[in-house]
Design an enzyme around this catalytic site. Structure first.
Site, PDB file in Angstrom:
ATOM      1  N   SER A  57       0.863  -1.180   0.000  1.00 40.32           N
ATOM      2  CA  SER A  57       0.000   0.000   0.000  1.00 40.32           C
ATOM      3  C   SER A  57       0.894   1.222   0.000  1.00 40.32           C
ATOM      4  O   SER A  57       1.954   1.226   0.633  1.00 40.32           O
ATOM      5  CB  SER A  57      -0.892   0.054   1.249  1.00 40.32           C
ATOM      6  OG  SER A  57      -1.888  -0.935   1.186  1.00 40.32           O
ATOM      7  N   GLU A  64      -0.821  18.566  -6.742  1.00 38.05           N
ATOM      8  CA  GLU A  64      -2.194  18.621  -7.234  1.00 38.05           C
ATOM      9  C   GLU A  64      -3.119  17.627  -6.530  1.00 38.05           C
ATOM     10  O   GLU A  64      -4.268  17.504  -6.897  1.00 38.05           O
ATOM     11  CB  GLU A  64      -2.201  18.342  -8.751  1.00 38.05           C
ATOM     12  CG  GLU A  64      -1.341  19.287  -9.562  1.00 38.05           C
ATOM     13  CD  GLU A  64       0.159  18.898  -9.619  1.00 38.05           C
ATOM     14  OE1 GLU A  64       0.933  19.665 -10.216  1.00 38.05           O
ATOM     15  OE2 GLU A  64       0.547  17.836  -9.059  1.00 38.05           O
ATOM     16  N   SER A  65      -2.691  16.906  -5.523  1.00 37.06           N
ATOM     17  CA  SER A  65      -3.433  16.005  -4.649  1.00 37.06           C
ATOM     18  C   SER A  65      -2.679  14.710  -4.404  1.00 37.06           C
ATOM     19  O   SER A  65      -1.644  14.741  -3.763  1.00 37.06           O
ATOM     20  CB  SER A  65      -4.857  15.744  -5.114  1.00 37.06           C
ATOM     21  OG  SER A  65      -5.596  15.216  -4.020  1.00 37.06           O
ATOM     22  N   HIS A  70      -3.275  -0.056  -3.522  1.00 31.71           N
ATOM     23  CA  HIS A  70      -3.311  -1.196  -2.612  1.00 31.71           C
ATOM     24  C   HIS A  70      -3.232  -2.429  -3.506  1.00 31.71           C
ATOM     25  O   HIS A  70      -3.999  -2.536  -4.465  1.00 31.71           O
ATOM     26  CB  HIS A  70      -4.596  -1.227  -1.780  1.00 31.71           C
ATOM     27  CG  HIS A  70      -4.809   0.042  -1.020  1.00 31.71           C
ATOM     28  ND1 HIS A  70      -4.125   0.344   0.139  1.00 31.71           N
ATOM     29  CD2 HIS A  70      -5.597   1.107  -1.263  1.00 31.71           C
ATOM     30  CE1 HIS A  70      -4.501   1.532   0.582  1.00 31.71           C
ATOM     31  NE2 HIS A  70      -5.387   2.016  -0.257  1.00 31.71           N
ATOM     32  N   CYS A  85      -6.201  17.921  -8.821  1.00 25.14           N
ATOM     33  CA  CYS A  85      -6.884  19.211  -8.752  1.00 25.14           C
ATOM     34  C   CYS A  85      -6.316  20.127  -9.827  1.00 25.14           C
ATOM     35  O   CYS A  85      -5.166  19.982 -10.227  1.00 25.14           O
ATOM     36  CB  CYS A  85      -6.683  19.854  -7.382  1.00 25.14           C
ATOM     37  SG  CYS A  85      -7.357  18.853  -6.039  1.00 25.14           S
TER      38      CYS A  85
END
Length: 141
Positions: A57, A64-65, A70, A85
């Site tokens: 994970s 931008e985010s 996983h 974003c």
């Protein structure tokens, strides 16, 4: 282009991936960082963890985010979120890259708009002031 959402959230499932890749923490981190670059994102940092007996994970934090993954090597399956974003990053380029890099036989994905501008304005209790910190292009001759 008029911004109607603050972000784009692409949820992706990859099936029949290369199980050895899905077990390899360093390889998964490399692939996820490459996916962020391919999408045009600016990487801030990344953090990945290997589970016992296997599975990885991790998250790539971008200006931008983020991108997260996983893996379930025992099933040849990986679940990925690509949340971007602004209008400079293309999450679908990351999706295409990851399908090839994970050697997936099949993928399924959909996109959700996040931060819908109309709802933000509707529910706002005051004036919304937007400041932009994007660099300004200067024409130098």
């Amino acid at each position: 282009m008029k911004l109607t959402t603050l972000g784009r959230h692409v949820l992706i499932e990859y099936y029949n991936c290369d199980k050895d890749i899905l077990k390899n923490n360093a390889k998964i981190e490399e692939i996820m960082n490459d996916a962020a670059r391919v999408a045009g994102a600016t990487i801030v940092e990344s953090c990945f963890h290997t589970f016992n007996p296997y599975g990885v994970s991790g998250a790539v934090i971008i200006s931008e985010s983020h991108l997260t993954i996983h893996t379930w090597p025992e099933y040849g399956y990986a679940s990925v979120d690509v949340f971007t974003c602004g209008d400079t990053v293309d999450p679908w380029r990351a999706e295409d890259y990851l399908e090839k890099a994970l050697k997936a036989e099949l993928s399924d994905s959909y996109e959700i708009g996040r931060g819908m501008a109309d709802k933000i304005h509707k529910y706002s209790k005051g004036e919304i002031v937007v400041e932009s910190f994007k660099p300004v292009e200067v024409d130098v001759k």
